[in-house]
Design an enzyme around this catalytic site. Structure first.
Site, PDB file in Angstrom:
ATOM      1  CG  HIS A 357      -1.826  -0.811   1.058  1.00  0.00           C
ATOM      2  ND1 HIS A 357      -3.035  -0.307   0.749  1.00  0.00           N
ATOM      3  CD2 HIS A 357      -2.383  -2.190   1.366  1.00  0.00           C
ATOM      4  CE1 HIS A 357      -3.929  -1.243   0.099  1.00  0.00           C
ATOM      5  NE2 HIS A 357      -3.235  -2.851   1.366  1.00  0.00           N
ATOM      6  CE  LYS A 547      -7.279  12.834   0.285  1.00  0.00           C
ATOM      7  NZ  LYS A 547      -7.248  12.288  -0.590  1.00  0.00           N
ATOM      8  NE  ARG A 548      -2.393   8.298   6.839  1.00  0.00           N
ATOM      9  CZ  ARG A 548      -0.989   7.862   6.856  1.00  0.00           C
ATOM     10  NH1 ARG A 548      -0.444   8.112   6.661  1.00  0.00           N
ATOM     11  NH2 ARG A 548      -1.896   7.713   5.123  1.00  0.00           N
ATOM     12  CE  LYS A 553      -2.766  10.116   3.119  1.00  0.00           C
ATOM     13  NZ  LYS A 553      -3.522   9.408   2.251  1.00  0.00           N
ATOM     14  CB  THR A 655     -10.968   4.529  -1.474  1.00  0.00           C
ATOM     15  OG1 THR A 655     -10.472   4.759   0.221  1.00  0.00           O
ATOM     16  CG2 THR A 655      -9.673   3.240  -1.571  1.00  0.00           C
ATOM     17  CE  LYS A 659     -14.098   5.810   0.736  1.00  0.00           C
ATOM     18  NZ  LYS A 659     -13.916   5.324   2.473  1.00  0.00           N
TER      19      LYS A 659
END
Length: 807
Positions: A357, A547-548, A553, A655, A659
């Site tokens: 991952h 998100k985290r 990110k 993911t 969504k």
């Protein structure tokens, strides 16, 4: 002759009577004395009775057919609330609503009483939950294996803008979904010594702890199969040393209990200390060893011959955390079942698959060799033996010394460490990435030399999400509208959402989609007003990044552009600015300083912007605390714009991007992870792509990228960075963000400066599209229509056919 269907009113009356019976006999209350939490438990127990019948029937079918099972090992299962999920999949929502209404109760109110299970952190755990639901939906026998964390990932509170970590007490009122299986208890050892016993080898651990199974049913769509999520809890062999207690050492007498409790207390304990590293390794071995022992026990009990294990069991490792399964399975096959090492090795490889991952080197776990050898001496011997075989193969294949050093299971380039990702790679017959780009980058970067040695093992399985939770349940308004438009076929097969393409330019449908979105935004605004006291305008664009919190990110890039936009709105009030609400959410790892600083910066920026009347109604920033599955179910249906802006080449898949698109949000993002495939499916004109590609990022780093020159050439970027660094948003501590911003000037590893101008320009393109609401609505419909491929049913079908051989 088929029996007549029971009318809903009759079924509800029967179900109502069952709930009342359960309330009395299991909860111990009558209707008059029962409080809401009593009814909540009674509702779940009553629903559970129907699920149990399907559960037992599913298990019997598997045994009768002597079927192959999938065993999914994961440190995380972010399952969220289960009541609504199970009711929907069992087709019993209307019955439950009617039965509760008869007692003056509201189902949605009871659903709010269910805590989010604290069994995960982010995408990895949510993916595992989606996969478990899809396995049941596709009627594939499966067990999920993990840890029953008492506190799990921390509960996040924001104090003066700073993240504060608190225990997540999700089990405070018990868990009506779980079943303790005392008969499934295994001895897990640590430390000790390995001794010869004739031709055999015996590991005599110095410490022992018991792993006991606690099962939760996982219901597939329409209840066709119910599978098992088996979580392990720990207990000491000797919970109380009575002699020590009687001698006055009351704390020491409970040391074994505390040691066992620590294994299942917290998800990802901080590993910045030696003790934290040891606890993480203990946790991973504890749940992996219990799971592998359970798998082997079940196979031998029902099949007899251990040599057929690969024909009846497919073990999938979800990331590197359970990689020690390779060594544990080898130990059981060689030491307990008497197989020759080479035969055991071939059997192990045929049984195990590994999903990678991440491309981040620090996330590819490795453990100090002395720690590993002290805790797991027999496993260390087995790893050395495996390594010798692999390196002989590498030498025979003509690998160079540098390639052999890269392939080795032992990193010798400093402190000697055991490489868990390499162990998983060599011990599996299949290694898959989770998006097309990620899989190709695996071959070129972290596993380049292993891929050259074993060129047929790496394959791609692009992630997916379950449409039951992430469309049908979280967005009933949109689901109902789609059913009106194209029928019910998409409920069983999300690929049929493509029928919406023919209606993408239907202005009436576009307005209806926009109306559903606005209703979702109003509901989220009401919730945020109630819980945070912040007023949001549902007619503004809801621009969301949840998100985290991690530098790759790039929440920081979003914040820098927000500051630049704030400056532009104040400098040019005459322009027709699009009103925006910037919504952030996510947790930072407790020891990740910069991530926690980014949360503080978000809240500092929010405090300044939200109190400035000069931008009132045009820009608002909110950081939602304790982001989790249930919060995502509120936010995602309300999002207009989905921020998927990671540094290209660093996000494996994502993911959340799927969504959001499924719920009609447009994506602004880099060509990273699954964004690449989303772009291919929805079309270039229905997504906003910007920034460097993964190849360009790698080239820039290799060519000595100079961020100072980039910053000097971008006035808006320079002004925004200067404002943050000089304390405009932190007047109480003007130097608070100096180090964070200096990191961009000095290295900018995550390419915030490099991508800023492209990102800012693309945001203005978003504004243009927003101002043409007919075009925006058409793009939203195209997104909904074309992301049905990103269903976890499709993903699991590919795993089942191409890796597990169970379909």
């Amino acid at each position: 002759m088929a029996s007549e269907p029971v009318p809903v009113s009759a079924a509800s009356s029967e179900f109502d009577a069952h709930i009342v019976k359960v309330l009395r006999h299991r909860v111990g209350k009558d209707e008059r004395a029962a409080k809401q939490h009593d009814w909540y438990n009674a509702a779940i127990f009553a629903l559970r009775d129907s699920i149990i019948d399907r559960w037992i029937e599913s298990t019997r079918r598997t045994y009768d057919a002597s079927g192959k099972r999938v065993y999914y090992l994961s440190m995380e299962f972010l399952i969220g609330r289960l009541l609504r999920d199970a009711l929907s999949n069992m087709g019993m929502t209307r019955e439950m609503e009617a039965a509760l209404t008869a007692h003056g109760l509201d189902l949605s109110t009871l659903e709010e009483l269910e805590p989010d299970a604290a069994l995960g952190n982010g995408g990895l755990g949510r993916l595992a939950a989606c996969f478990m639901e899809s396995l049941a939906t596709l009627d594939i026998p499966a067990y999920g294996y993990g840890i029953r964390y008492v506190n799990g990932m921390f509960r996040q509170r924001i104090d003066d803008g700073w993240q504060v970590e608190l225990p997540e007490t999700w089990l405070a009122h018990g868990n009506p979904w779980e079943f303790e299986r005392l008969e499934s208890t295994y001895d897990i050892g640590f430390g000790g010594e390995v001794v010869a016993d004739g031709d055999a080898v015996v590991w005599n651990p110095a410490e022992h702890v018991e792993a006991t199974a606690i099962d939760t049913p996982v219901v597939g769509w329409q209840g066709k199969r119910v599978n098992t999520l088996r979580l392990w809890t720990a207990s000491p062999i000797d919970p109380l040393k009575l002699d020590a207690f009687n001698a006055g050492d009351h704390f020491g007498a409970l040391a074994e209990q505390v040691r066992a409790d620590s294994l299942v207390r917290v998800l990802y304990p901080a590993d910045s200390s030696a003790a934290g590293q040891e606890l993480r390794l203990r946790q991973e071995f504890f749940f992996t060893a219990a799971s592998v022992q359970d798998i082997v026990r079940r196979h031998v009990q029902y099949e007899g011959d251990i040599r057929t294990l690969h024909e009846k069991a497919a073990i999938q490792l979800n990331d590197t955390h359970p990689s020690v399964a390779v060594a544990e399975l080898m130990r059981l096959l060689v030491d307990i079942h008497g197989l020759e090492f080479n035969e055991a090795w071939e059997l192990t490889k045929k049984t195990i698959g590994y999903t990678n991952h991440t491309l981040l080197p620090e996330a590819l776990e490795s453990w100090p060799l002395p720690l590993f050898e002290r805790l797991l001496p027999r496993h260390m011997q087995i790893i050395y033996a495996i390594n010798s075989r692999v390196l002989r193969e590498a030498r025979k294949a003509g690998c160079t010394d540098a390639q052999i050093a890269s392939i080795s299971l032992i990193d010798e380039s400093g402190e000697r460490r055991v490489r868990m990702a390499n162990l998983a790679f060599v011990g599996a017959h299949s290694i898959n990435g989770v998006a097309a780009l990620h899989t190709e980058l695996m071959k070129e970067t972290v596993f380049a030399d292993l891929h050259k040695l074993y060129p047929d093992r790496i394959n791609n399985k692009t992630n997916g999400v379950t449409p039951r939770r992430w469309l049908q349940q979280c967005n009933p308004g949109l689901t109902g509208l789609i059913r009106e438009s194209i029928g019910d076929g998409f409920l069983d097969d999300t690929a049929k959402l493509a029928d919406l393409n023919a209606l993408a330019h239907d202005a009436v449908l576009g307005e209806k989609v926009a109306a559903v979105k606005r209703a979702n935004k109003a509901a989220l605004a009401d919730y945020i007003k109630k819980t945070m006291g912040i007023r949001l305008d549902p007619d503004a664009m809801f621009d969301v990044q949840i998100k985290r919190i991690h530098e790759y990110k790039r929440q920081l890039l979003n914040l820098i552009e927000t500051v630049a936009l704030y400056d532009q709105i104040r400098s040019h009030p005459e322009r027709d600015w699009v009103p925006r609400v910037k919504i952030f959410g996510g947790k930072a790892a407790s020891s990740y300083h910069n991530a926690k600083l980014i949360i503080k910066l978000t809240n500092d920026i929010a405090r300044r912007i939200n109190s400035d009347p000069s931008v009132g109604g045009l820009l608002k920033v909110v950081f939602v605390p304790n982001y989790n599955v249930s919060y995502a179910e509120r936010i995602i249906p309300a999002a207009d714009l989905s921020e998927q802006i990671s540094t290209a080449g660093m996000e494996a898949s994502g993911t959340g991007n799927m969504k959001f698109a499924l719920n009609g949000a447009l994506t602004i993002g880099t060509l990273d992870g699954a964004n690449v495939e989303i772009k291919e499916h929805v079309g270039d004109e229905n997504i906003f792509i910007f920034g460097l590609t993964a190849e360009e990022v790698a080239a820039a780093r290799a060519d000595g990228y100079k961020p100072r020159e980039v910053i000097a050439g971008s006035r808006e970027l320079g002004q925004a960075l200067q404002a943050i660094a000089s304390g405009v948003f932190s007047p109480d501590d003007p130097t608070r963000y100096e180090g964070l911003i200096n990191g961009i000037y000095e290295s900018d590893w995550f390419m915030c400066a490099a991508d800023f101008d492209a990102y800012a320009a693309t945001q203005r393109q978003v504004d243009v599209r927003w101002n043409d609401q007919k075009a925006w609505n058409s793009c939203a419909i195209r997104n909904i229509a074309n992301v049905g491929w990103f269903s976890s049913d499709r993903t699991i079908g590919e795993y089942a056919r191409e890796i597990w051989n169970v379909l």
